[in-house]
Structures are given as structure tokens and as C-alpha cells.
Design a protein around this motif. Structure first.
Motif, PDB file in Angstrom:
ATOM      1  N   ASN A 121       0.852  -1.192   0.000  1.00 26.53           N
ATOM      2  CA  ASN A 121       0.000   0.000   0.000  1.00 26.53           C
ATOM      3  C   ASN A 121       0.891   1.246   0.000  1.00 26.53           C
ATOM      4  O   ASN A 121       2.095   1.160   0.185  1.00 26.53           O
ATOM      5  N   GLU A 122       0.281   2.389  -0.212  1.00 24.86           N
ATOM      6  CA  GLU A 122       1.049   3.612  -0.437  1.00 24.86           C
ATOM      7  C   GLU A 122       1.977   3.952   0.731  1.00 24.86           C
ATOM      8  O   GLU A 122       3.124   4.327   0.529  1.00 24.86           O
ATOM      9  N   LEU A 123       1.492   3.831   1.965  1.00 25.81           N
ATOM     10  CA  LEU A 123       2.307   4.156   3.137  1.00 25.81           C
ATOM     11  C   LEU A 123       3.485   3.200   3.268  1.00 25.81           C
ATOM     12  O   LEU A 123       4.623   3.619   3.487  1.00 25.81           O
ATOM     13  N   ASN A 124       3.227   1.907   3.118  1.00 31.03           N
ATOM     14  CA  ASN A 124       4.300   0.923   3.238  1.00 31.03           C
ATOM     15  C   ASN A 124       5.320   1.079   2.109  1.00 31.03           C
ATOM     16  O   ASN A 124       6.516   0.866   2.304  1.00 31.03           O
ATOM     17  N   LYS A 125       4.838   1.445   0.920  1.00 37.38           N
ATOM     18  CA  LYS A 125       5.749   1.681  -0.201  1.00 37.38           C
ATOM     19  C   LYS A 125       6.677   2.862   0.127  1.00 37.38           C
ATOM     20  O   LYS A 125       7.882   2.798  -0.103  1.00 37.38           O
ATOM     21  N   ALA A 126       6.100   3.925   0.671  1.00 41.69           N
ATOM     22  CA  ALA A 126       6.895   5.090   1.055  1.00 41.69           C
ATOM     23  C   ALA A 126       7.907   4.713   2.139  1.00 41.69           C
ATOM     24  O   ALA A 126       9.064   5.121   2.100  1.00 41.69           O
ATOM     25  N   LEU A 127       7.463   3.898   3.103  1.00 43.59           N
ATOM     26  CA  LEU A 127       8.360   3.420   4.157  1.00 43.59           C
ATOM     27  C   LEU A 127       9.558   2.678   3.572  1.00 43.59           C
ATOM     28  O   LEU A 127      10.704   2.930   3.949  1.00 43.59           O
ATOM     29  N   MET A 128       9.297   1.773   2.643  1.00 41.90           N
ATOM     30  CA  MET A 128      10.379   0.986   2.056  1.00 41.90           C
ATOM     31  C   MET A 128      11.299   1.861   1.210  1.00 41.90           C
ATOM     32  O   MET A 128      12.506   1.655   1.208  1.00 41.90           O
ATOM     33  N   LEU A 129      10.725   2.812   0.507  1.00 42.48           N
ATOM     34  CA  LEU A 129      11.540   3.731  -0.282  1.00 42.48           C
ATOM     35  C   LEU A 129      12.526   4.472   0.616  1.00 42.48           C
ATOM     36  O   LEU A 129      13.721   4.547   0.328  1.00 42.48           O
ATOM     37  N   LEU A 130      12.037   4.987   1.722  1.00 40.44           N
ATOM     38  CA  LEU A 130      12.896   5.715   2.654  1.00 40.44           C
ATOM     39  C   LEU A 130      13.880   4.775   3.348  1.00 40.44           C
ATOM     40  O   LEU A 130      15.031   5.128   3.583  1.00 40.44           O
ATOM     41  N   TYR A 131      13.430   3.570   3.666  1.00 39.53           N
ATOM     42  CA  TYR A 131      14.303   2.574   4.292  1.00 39.53           C
ATOM     43  C   TYR A 131      15.452   2.210   3.347  1.00 39.53           C
ATOM     44  O   TYR A 131      16.608   2.149   3.751  1.00 39.53           O
ATOM     45  N   LEU A 132      15.131   2.001   2.078  1.00 36.48           N
ATOM     46  CA  LEU A 132      16.161   1.672   1.097  1.00 36.48           C
ATOM     47  C   LEU A 132      17.087   2.855   0.839  1.00 36.48           C
ATOM     48  O   LEU A 132      18.203   2.678   0.374  1.00 36.48           O
ATOM     49  N   GLU A 133      16.626   4.048   1.140  1.00 33.68           N
ATOM     50  CA  GLU A 133      17.454   5.253   1.064  1.00 33.68           C
ATOM     51  C   GLU A 133      18.380   5.365   2.276  1.00 33.68           C
ATOM     52  O   GLU A 133      19.136   6.321   2.385  1.00 33.68           O
ATOM     53  N   GLU A 134      18.241   4.395   3.178  1.00 31.16           N
ATOM     54  CA  GLU A 134      19.030   4.346   4.413  1.00 31.16           C
ATOM     55  C   GLU A 134      18.752   5.539   5.325  1.00 31.16           C
ATOM     56  O   GLU A 134      19.639   6.038   6.031  1.00 31.16           O
ATOM     57  N   LYS A 135      17.497   5.996   5.312  1.00 32.47           N
ATOM     58  CA  LYS A 135      17.076   7.031   6.251  1.00 32.47           C
ATOM     59  C   LYS A 135      16.916   6.387   7.621  1.00 32.47           C
ATOM     60  O   LYS A 135      16.532   5.210   7.734  1.00 32.47           O
ATOM     61  N   SER A 136      17.186   7.139   8.659  1.00 36.09           N
ATOM     62  CA  SER A 136      17.019   6.611  10.019  1.00 36.09           C
ATOM     63  C   SER A 136      15.526   6.495  10.331  1.00 36.09           C
ATOM     64  O   SER A 136      14.698   7.126   9.674  1.00 36.09           O
ATOM     65  N   HIS A 137      15.213   5.717  11.351  1.00 33.82           N
ATOM     66  CA  HIS A 137      13.810   5.577  11.748  1.00 33.82           C
ATOM     67  C   HIS A 137      13.238   6.934  12.168  1.00 33.82           C
ATOM     68  O   HIS A 137      12.078   7.229  11.913  1.00 33.82           O
ATOM     69  N   SER A 138      14.092   7.757  12.805  1.00 32.95           N
ATOM     70  CA  SER A 138      13.631   9.093  13.216  1.00 32.95           C
ATOM     71  C   SER A 138      13.283   9.949  12.003  1.00 32.95           C
ATOM     72  O   SER A 138      12.262  10.635  11.994  1.00 32.95           O
ATOM     73  N   GLU A 139      14.130   9.912  10.979  1.00 29.54           N
ATOM     74  CA  GLU A 139      13.861  10.694   9.770  1.00 29.54           C
ATOM     75  C   GLU A 139      12.595  10.199   9.071  1.00 29.54           C
ATOM     76  O   GLU A 139      11.782  11.001   8.609  1.00 29.54           O
ATOM     77  N   ILE A 140      12.445   8.874   8.981  1.00 30.29           N
ATOM     78  CA  ILE A 140      11.265   8.305   8.332  1.00 30.29           C
ATOM     79  C   ILE A 140      10.014   8.721   9.101  1.00 30.29           C
ATOM     80  O   ILE A 140       9.007   9.122   8.502  1.00 30.29           O
TER      81      ILE A 140
END
Length: 175
Positions: A121-140
């Protein structure tokens, strides 16, 4: 010499254009749709430019607006978009070597991962995009407006789901 609002905006867009490209490529398979979404994101960023709060990093603010625009666009497009089979650019004749076989296997795994991420879903896709960008959990959490704990929980669940999907598909192929 003082820069104008338009010059500052163009400079910031140019500096962070990779964010837009990543989001556009994650949410749109069709090149024409990508261009439309890219334009829509830039319009939304321009409209919100006066409300930018310098207490936050520009990239965080840009991610937030670009992802929200992409999610809205995706939902709108999903309603009327009919999926057509696309012709891939694979050639009919090619030489098979160990290197090409290895590359094909890696490409297949990357395609599988992209397919799984596209099915989220859109939120989880955004989460994975940011995760793969190696953003921290705080930034996400800051970008998506959810708690840091919620980010960790959702990423853990998505990774487990992706792992299971991978194993299911790999087992299916070996049968």
C-alpha cells in the motif's frame, strides 16, 4: 547580490532532484506518468515553498510533500488506469555466458523486489523507499508523520512479508 525566491527554489530542486526521481520511479512504471507526476510534485513544492520551516532539513520537507503527492497521484491513477502488457526491450538473440546468467538472476531478483514493493500500500511503499534510502527511523517518522516505534514495527513486518514472498517465489521456480 540577493537571490530571488524563484532562483532559491530552482537551486533547491536541482540540489535535491534525486529525491523526486526516486519517488517518481517508485510510483510510476510508465514514462509518461513519471513526467506527469514529476511536474505535479514540483508544482506542489512551489505552492508550499513559502510554508517551508527552516528548522527541518529541506530534504525531509521535500520527501514529505513529494511522497504525499505521489500517494495522491497513485490513488487517482489506480482508479482509472488499466494495466497493459508492456513490451520489454529484451533482445531476441543474445549470447549466454556465466556473467550474463548471473546478471539475469540478479536482475530477476531486483525485479521481484520491485514488484513486491509495488504491491505494497502507499504508506508501506513510502516506508520501504525511505528505508532503502538508508534514512534513520527518526527521519522516516518525521517525513511520514508517524511514530518512530510505528516505523520500526512496520518495517519489520514488511521485511518479513518480503522475505516470505521471495521464498515462496524461489521455491515455486525450483519445483
Amino acid at each position: 547580490m540577493q537571490t530571488t525566491k524563484k532562483e532559491r527554489f530552482i537551486g533547491l530542486i536541482d540540489e535535491h532532484k534525486k529525491i523526486i526521481y526516486k519517488i517518481v520511479n517508485s510510483y510510476c512504471a510508465n514514462p509518461a506518468d513519471r513526467k506527469d507526476l514529476e511536474q505535479e510534485i514540483i508544482i506542489q513544492l512551489w505552492d508550499a515553498f513559502d510554508q517551508y520551516n527552516p528548522e527541518f532539513k529541506y530534504s525531509t520537507w521535500m520527501y514529505r510533500i513529494a511522497l504525499n503527492t505521489a500517494i495522491s497521484y497513485y490513488r487517482k491513477e489506480k482508479k482509472w488506469h488499466t494495466k497493459t502488457d508492456s513490451f520489454d526491450n529484451a533482445t531476441i538473440f543474445h549470447l549466454r555466458t556465466e556473467e550474463t546468467e548471473h546478471r539475469e538472476q540478479m536482475n530477476k531478483k531486483v525485479e521481484m523486489l520491485q514488484h513486491f514493493i509495488q504491491s505494497l500500500n502507499e504508506l508501506n511503499k513510502a516506508l520501504m523507499l525511505l528505508y532503502l534510502e538508508e534514512k534513520s527511523h527518526s527521519e522516516i517518522a518525521e517525513i511520514l508523520g508517524i511514530s518512530k516505534t510505528n516505523v520500526a514495527t512496520k518495517i519489520g513486518r514488511i521485511k518479513l512479508k518480503l522475505k516470505n514472498e521471495f521464498l515462496k517465489n524461489l521455491n515455486y521456480e525450483t519445483e
